[in-house]
Motif scaffolding. Structure first.
Motif, short mmCIF file in Angstrom:
data_model
loop_
_atom_site.label_atom_id
_atom_site.label_comp_id
_atom_site.label_asym_id
_atom_site.label_seq_id
_atom_site.Cartn_x
_atom_site.Cartn_y
_atom_site.Cartn_z
N PRO A 118 15.06 -21.61 -17.78
CA PRO A 118 14.72 -20.44 -16.69
C PRO A 118 13.55 -20.75 -15.76
N PHE A 119 13.73 -20.31 -14.52
CA PHE A 119 12.74 -20.55 -13.68
C PHE A 119 12.32 -19.64 -12.50
N TRP A 120 11.44 -19.24 -11.75
CA TRP A 120 11.30 -18.39 -10.79
C TRP A 120 11.54 -18.83 -9.61
N SER A 121 12.50 -18.00 -8.85
CA SER A 121 12.75 -18.27 -7.60
C SER A 121 12.53 -17.38 -6.27
N LYS A 122 12.16 -18.01 -5.22
CA LYS A 122 11.81 -17.20 -4.19
C LYS A 122 12.96 -16.89 -3.33
N ASP A 123 14.14 -17.39 -3.55
CA ASP A 123 15.37 -17.33 -2.67
C ASP A 123 16.52 -16.11 -3.11
N ILE A 124 16.30 -15.44 -4.28
CA ILE A 124 17.28 -14.41 -4.46
C ILE A 124 16.98 -13.30 -3.83
N GLY A 125 15.76 -12.66 -3.87
CA GLY A 125 15.50 -11.41 -3.19
C GLY A 125 15.01 -10.17 -3.99
N CYS A 126 14.93 -9.08 -3.89
CA CYS A 126 14.52 -7.80 -4.77
C CYS A 126 15.58 -7.29 -5.17
N TYR A 127 16.14 -7.53 -6.14
CA TYR A 127 17.49 -7.17 -6.70
C TYR A 127 17.16 -6.96 -8.40
N GLN A 128 18.24 -6.08 -8.86
CA GLN A 128 18.27 -6.14 -10.27
C GLN A 128 18.55 -7.29 -10.88
N SER A 132 0.79 -1.33 0.15
CA SER A 132 -0.11 -0.03 0.07
C SER A 132 0.78 1.39 0.01
N GLN A 133 2.23 1.19 0.31
CA GLN A 133 3.06 2.29 0.40
C GLN A 133 4.06 1.98 -0.46
N ASP A 134 4.99 3.02 -1.23
CA ASP A 134 6.02 2.93 -1.98
C ASP A 134 7.24 2.44 -0.97
N PHE A 135 8.16 1.63 -1.43
CA PHE A 135 9.30 1.33 -0.57
C PHE A 135 10.59 1.46 -1.66
N TYR A 136 10.27 0.65 -2.64
CA TYR A 136 11.57 0.79 -3.35
C TYR A 136 11.65 1.70 -4.45
N GLN A 144 16.50 -5.64 1.86
CA GLN A 144 15.51 -6.62 1.61
C GLN A 144 14.60 -6.27 2.85
N ARG A 145 13.39 -6.85 2.74
CA ARG A 145 12.34 -6.61 3.81
C ARG A 145 11.82 -8.02 3.78
N ASP A 146 11.43 -8.29 5.04
CA ASP A 146 10.83 -9.60 5.46
C ASP A 146 9.36 -9.52 5.48
N ASP A 147 8.63 -8.30 5.17
CA ASP A 147 7.16 -8.34 5.05
C ASP A 147 7.02 -8.56 3.36
N TYR A 148 7.84 -7.86 2.70
CA TYR A 148 7.55 -7.97 1.23
C TYR A 148 8.81 -8.91 0.53
N ARG A 149 8.44 -10.02 0.12
CA ARG A 149 9.62 -10.88 -0.56
C ARG A 149 9.34 -10.67 -1.93
N CYS A 150 10.41 -10.83 -2.81
CA CYS A 150 10.41 -10.80 -4.16
C CYS A 150 10.31 -12.25 -5.01
N ILE A 151 9.57 -12.73 -6.16
CA ILE A 151 10.24 -13.67 -7.01
C ILE A 151 11.17 -12.75 -7.95
N HIS A 152 12.11 -13.93 -8.23
CA HIS A 152 13.25 -13.27 -9.07
C HIS A 152 13.55 -14.47 -10.12
N SER A 153 13.78 -14.06 -11.46
CA SER A 153 14.15 -14.88 -12.50
C SER A 153 15.45 -15.50 -12.17
N ASP A 154 15.67 -16.86 -12.59
CA ASP A 154 16.97 -17.41 -12.25
C ASP A 154 16.99 -18.63 -13.60
#
Length: 527
Positions: free
Chosen positions: A517-527, A445-449, A487-497
């Motif tokens: 390629p696959f979708w990963s939950k283990d990398i984080g909110c990165y470029q 509901s609020q901007d972070f990144y 990185q945030r504990d409340d908002y996790r990212c899906i990352h391509s790998d």
């Protein structure tokens, strides 16, 4: 006689001494025709901190001073994707197109050729693929597209150099598209602006467009929302991978930090190569570039009419007018009618984006192809893309407005009431899907990144380009790869790998690529 022996011994000793010193003398450096003036070889400055260069244990050369002319012994190439066309209107029969990222400093890679081996089980053919570079001149790496023609019914594709070969994966280019107009959306990273997406995806659907979405990383709930839209046929999700060299025997510059805007041009090229024989029109937009047709009810009719004004056009060029709007905090509060009512326009119209036909374009840059003749680019005077780069929070700090000051006034683009009504009803329909309603509870509901990324972009590029801020040092490659994204504990990212591979040492080009390629939950909110 003894005197003669003495003279001969003296002569022999003298010759041996001379030969010793000749062999100890440095060999003159041999320059190739492709050497850049002012470039330095890697060997002459390796790990020389006084020069500003270091190399870590993985082989990555670090260049914090941005001295881009340092030459390496091998040109590293990352093959982003490869496509095969049994028949292409612009590439010919049994065509192969290679979408690559190439280190451009070692020698002039503009118009370089790459040896390609195609085979089908009964026939093998070696051909040269000619290439074109698309990218910013201050970046070490650039996107490139190389094409050639090979055997029919291609089964195996290899890159070759001096007898050494490496097999690379390839895909069949699409022969059908979900809709006649495909909109290629540039790669998303640490994405959280779901309001902008909801606006864009419903507008595109209203006017007959299909979004092809590239994702590097995205807030998980936002990603799940996109997947629901994909099920409804509004979009196609695709991976946009970070480039990795799994193994190399020679030094290299890390590609992600030395290419323009996370290789955005490479994503546009990939989308073009996928759909060039399948879609009638391909548009290259960012998530915040939204087009409302001015005169016709669909994109297809609008583009046909514009092309008819200039039948020899190679593209349609739409300028981007800056806008801001107030975002809903929840999907339940999202109203397209309210969004349009508070949409405000700036007099500023920035460099735009192109819409192309597959037969007129084989490769592109972020805004257009560097190799397109500007005289054949049809500039559409109206409408403009609604560039909603500045979404405002209802109850937030809106830091962007404090950094990047712009004037905004009444809406200065045409959005028809009947379209607003139809889009509002479409939003309601999707929002009432039970799975979407469940996902909506977890959307941010609020901007972070957004303010973090914008500040990094502003400091590295926007500030001195648009606001004439003082530039620090020489012109740098437009890139935000060094942005620190907490990185945030409340908002996790899906990352391509994916699975990453490096070919054997090959000169002048050593190849790297990925597969599966696959979708990963283990990398984080990165470029």
């Amino acid at each position: 006689m003894s005197r003669l022996k003495h003279i001969l011994v003296t002569i022999i000793i003298t010759l041996l001494v001379l030969l010793y010193f000749v062999n100890k003398s440095p060999t003159p450096e041999v320059k190739s025709d492709n050497d850049f003036a002012g470039s330095e070889s890697f060997d002459s400055v390796q790990n020389n901190e006084d020069q500003g260069f270091t190399q870590d244990e993985t082989g990555v050369v670090n260049d914090p001073k941005g001295r881009l002319k340092l030459k390496l012994s091998v040109t590293h190439v990352f093959i982003t994707s490869a496509y095969f066309y049994p028949k292409s209107k612009s590439l010919g029969t049994n065509a192969v197109a290679l979408n690559m990222v190439v280190d451009t400093i070692n020698f002039n890679v503009e118009n370089a050729t790459y040896s390609v081996v195609g085979s089908n089980g009964t026939q093998e053919l070696t051909t040269l693929a000619s290439s074109k570079i698309e990218g910013h001149p201050s970046c070490r790496y650039a996107a490139a597209m190389a094409s050639t023609n090979t055997v029919a019914n291609l089964q195996k594709l290899e890159m070759e150099s001096n007898g050494t070969k490496v097999e690379i994966p390839f895909k069949m280019a699409r022969t059908t598209a979900p809709k006649p107009v495909v909109i290629c959306i540039s790669p998303q990273f640490a994405a959280e602006q779901w309001q902008m997406f909801v606006m864009h995806v419903h507008v595109a659907n209203r006017f007959g467009g299909h979004l092809h979405m590239y994702v590097t990383s995205m807030i998980e709930s936002y990603f799940e929302l996109m997947k629901e839209y994909e099920k409804q046929g509004y979009l196609t999700l695709d991976y946009w991978l970070r480039m990795k060299f799994s193994h190399t025997e020679t030094p290299y510059f890390e590609p992600n930090g030395n290419i323009e805007w996370r290789n955005q041009a490479g994503a546009e090229i990939d989308c073009l190569l996928q759909y060039k024989e399948a879609a009638e029109y391909i548009a290259f937009f960012d998530m915040d570039d939204i087009l409302f047709p001015a005169n016709y009810p669909t994109y297809l009719e609008e583009f046909n009419a514009e092309w008819a004004l200039m039948p020899n056009a190679t593209s349609l060029f739409y300028g981007r007018r800056e806008h801001e709007f107030i975002k809903a905090q929840t999907l339940a509060e999202f109203s397209f009618t309210e969004l349009v009512d508070n949409l405000r326009s700036s007099p500023t119209v920035k460099r735009g984006k192109v819409v192309v036909r597959g037969e007129t374009y084989n490769h592109t840059w972020i805004h257009y192809s560097w190799h397109e003749n500007p005289a054949t680019r049809h500039n559409v005077s109206f409408p403009h893309l609604v560039h909603v780069q500045r979404p405002l929070q209802k109850n937030g700090g809106n830091d962007i407005t404090h950094v990047w000051k712009m004037e905004f006034g009444p809406l200065n683009e045409t959005i028809k009431p009947e379209d607003v009504k139809a889009i509002e009803e479409d939003v309601w329909r999707i929002r009432n899907i039970s799975r979407v309603a469940e996902i909506a509870k977890y959307l941010p509901s609020q901007d972070f990144y957004l303010p973090i990324v914008f500040k990094c972009y502003y400091d590295s590029f926007y500030g001195w380009v648009f606001d004439k801020q003082k530039k620090k040092g020489p012109e740098q490659c437009p890139n935000a790869d060094l942005c620190e994204l907490p990185q945030r504990d409340d908002y996790r990212c899906i990352h391509s790998d994916a699975e990453y591979y490096s070919g054997p040492l090959m000169e002048p080009f050593t190849y790297h690529f990925s597969s599966d390629p696959f979708w990963s939950k283990d990398i984080g909110c990165y470029q």
